[in-house]
Design an enzyme around this catalytic site. Structure first.
Site, PDB file in Angstrom:
ATOM      1  N   SER A  44      -7.013  -1.282  -2.808  1.00 17.08           N
ATOM      2  CA  SER A  44      -7.213  -0.661  -1.498  1.00 17.08           C
ATOM      3  C   SER A  44      -7.811   0.737  -1.588  1.00 17.08           C
ATOM      4  O   SER A  44      -8.389   1.224  -0.615  1.00 17.08           O
ATOM      5  CB  SER A  44      -5.884  -0.612  -0.733  1.00 17.08           C
ATOM      6  OG  SER A  44      -4.895   0.066  -1.484  1.00 17.08           O
ATOM      7  N   ASP A 286       2.171   7.355   3.356  1.00 14.26           N
ATOM      8  CA  ASP A 286       1.014   7.019   2.533  1.00 14.26           C
ATOM      9  C   ASP A 286       0.497   8.274   1.846  1.00 14.26           C
ATOM     10  O   ASP A 286      -0.188   9.107   2.456  1.00 14.26           O
ATOM     11  CB  ASP A 286      -0.089   6.391   3.387  1.00 14.26           C
ATOM     12  CG  ASP A 286      -1.271   5.916   2.541  1.00 14.26           C
ATOM     13  OD1 ASP A 286      -1.256   6.126   1.320  1.00 14.26           O
ATOM     14  OD2 ASP A 286      -2.207   5.322   3.114  1.00 14.26           O
ATOM     15  N   HIS A 289      -3.623   6.787  -0.401  1.00 14.71           N
ATOM     16  CA  HIS A 289      -4.963   6.768   0.177  1.00 14.71           C
ATOM     17  C   HIS A 289      -5.305   8.141   0.757  1.00 14.71           C
ATOM     18  O   HIS A 289      -4.455   9.037   0.798  1.00 14.71           O
ATOM     19  CB  HIS A 289      -5.049   5.678   1.249  1.00 14.71           C
ATOM     20  CG  HIS A 289      -4.684   4.328   0.711  1.00 14.71           C
ATOM     21  ND1 HIS A 289      -3.411   3.812   0.814  1.00 14.71           N
ATOM     22  CD2 HIS A 289      -5.417   3.404   0.053  1.00 14.71           C
ATOM     23  CE1 HIS A 289      -3.380   2.620   0.239  1.00 14.71           C
ATOM     24  NE2 HIS A 289      -4.580   2.348  -0.229  1.00 14.71           N
TER      25      HIS A 289
END
Length: 318
Positions: A44, A286, A289
């Site tokens: 990802s 998160d 990312h």
């Protein structure tokens, strides 16, 4: 910006020592890649990189979405004016993996087969001109490694009779066989393989599943980062493997490093944290990312600089 209320992280930009890093120019990018196919191959975070690139390119030309798999993990876009194809190809480990299932439930534990590539990307390799590889985050869990059907070790298992492997040594085994596979690919055309180095996470006060977060609003200084960390060890073995394969690179095969680790070690302020908008994993932050726009955009500054260097080197008078 993933809904973050602050915007200070947008004002910081990486500045290398002794030179200037030009900002990404989509027109120049399209000139370099005209008629080519570029694939970002990884997890990802690779997709995060592609999304940044798409945003930058869309100011010059809007792409056509021509393929999306059922899980929306592997996608293809086409830019008709430039005859340029852009792909993101999902793979956890680059090599073939099989998740262990117990009583019908997945376990998050994987068997990795070093002598077999993940067909998601390997089958597409002959049509690719630029392969941007990334790998590492899925190694931070219990994984078993196999070669020719024989177990050669594991990460985080601690089982008697099985060799215990560090994350960086296991990753090095994988990178070595992947680069060798690309180098020996007889059907592949003039391919430039770029290995993006490890993009560090910045969880503080816990891991991703124990309340860890990333609340900083300013970058770290150069003296504040740890170049003895596991993140830097991973980056070092990635660079080492590219250096190893270069002298034995077969005709028209080229291998490069997109070295982002040091720049990103300094950017704990650039993650979505609690503003990532995930509907399936509520309560988790998160810190893996990157916000867009944000620090990840500099990866494409690095990328176009690398591509320009190769484009110039390949130029010959007719």
């Amino acid at each position: 910006m993933q809904g973050r209320p602050d915007s200070g992280f947008l004002q910081w930009r990486w500045k290398p020592d002794g030179c200037e890093l030009p900002r990404f120019d989509p027109g120049t990018f399209f000139e370099i890649v005209r008629g080519k196919t570029m694939a970002f191959i990884g997890d990802s975070v690779a997709r995060n990189h592609v999304e940044s690139l798409l945003c930058l390119l869309s100011s010059e030309e809007m792409p056509l979405g021509i393929y999306k798999d059922t899980e929306d993990r592997t996608r293809t876009w086409y830019f008709p004016h430039s005859n340029f194809t852009l792909m993101v190809i999902w793979t956890r480990f680059l090599v073939l993996d099989e998740e262990r299932v117990i009583n019908g439930s997945v376990t998050g534990v994987f068997d990795l087969h070093l002598d077999k590539m993940d067909k998601n990307w390997a089958n597409k390799l002959p049509e690719i001109d630029y392969a941007i590889l990334s790998d590492a985050h899925w190694f931070f869990r219990k994984n078993y490694l196999y070669e020719k059907g024989k177990n050669i070790g594991c990460i985080f298992c601690g089982e008697p009779g099985i060799k215990s492997l560090d994350i960086d040594s296991a990753l090095q085994m994988v990178i070595k066989v992947v680069l060798n596979y690309i180098n020996n690919c007889k059907k592949c055309r003039n391919i430039l393989t770029v290995l993006r180095t490890f993009s560090p996470a910045h969880f503080a006060d816990g891991a991703w599943d124990t309340g860890g977060s990333c609340n900083r609003t300013h970058p770290l200084g150069e003296k504040e980062i740890d170049l003895a960390s596991l993140e830097w060890k991973i980056r070092s073995i990635q660079v080492e493997e590219i250096k190893r394969v270069r002298p034995v690179a077969r005709r028209r095969k080229k291998f490069e490093v997109l070295d982002v680790t040091k720049a990103m070690l300094m950017r704990p302020d650039g993650h979505p944290n609690s503003y990532w908008g995930n509907k399936w994993m509520k309560g988790y932050n998160d810190c893996v990312h990157w916000c867009m726009p944000g620090p990840i955009d500099v990866w494409n500054d690095f990328l176009i600089a690398l591509l320009r260097r190769h484009a110039f080197a390949d130029f010959t008078w007719s």
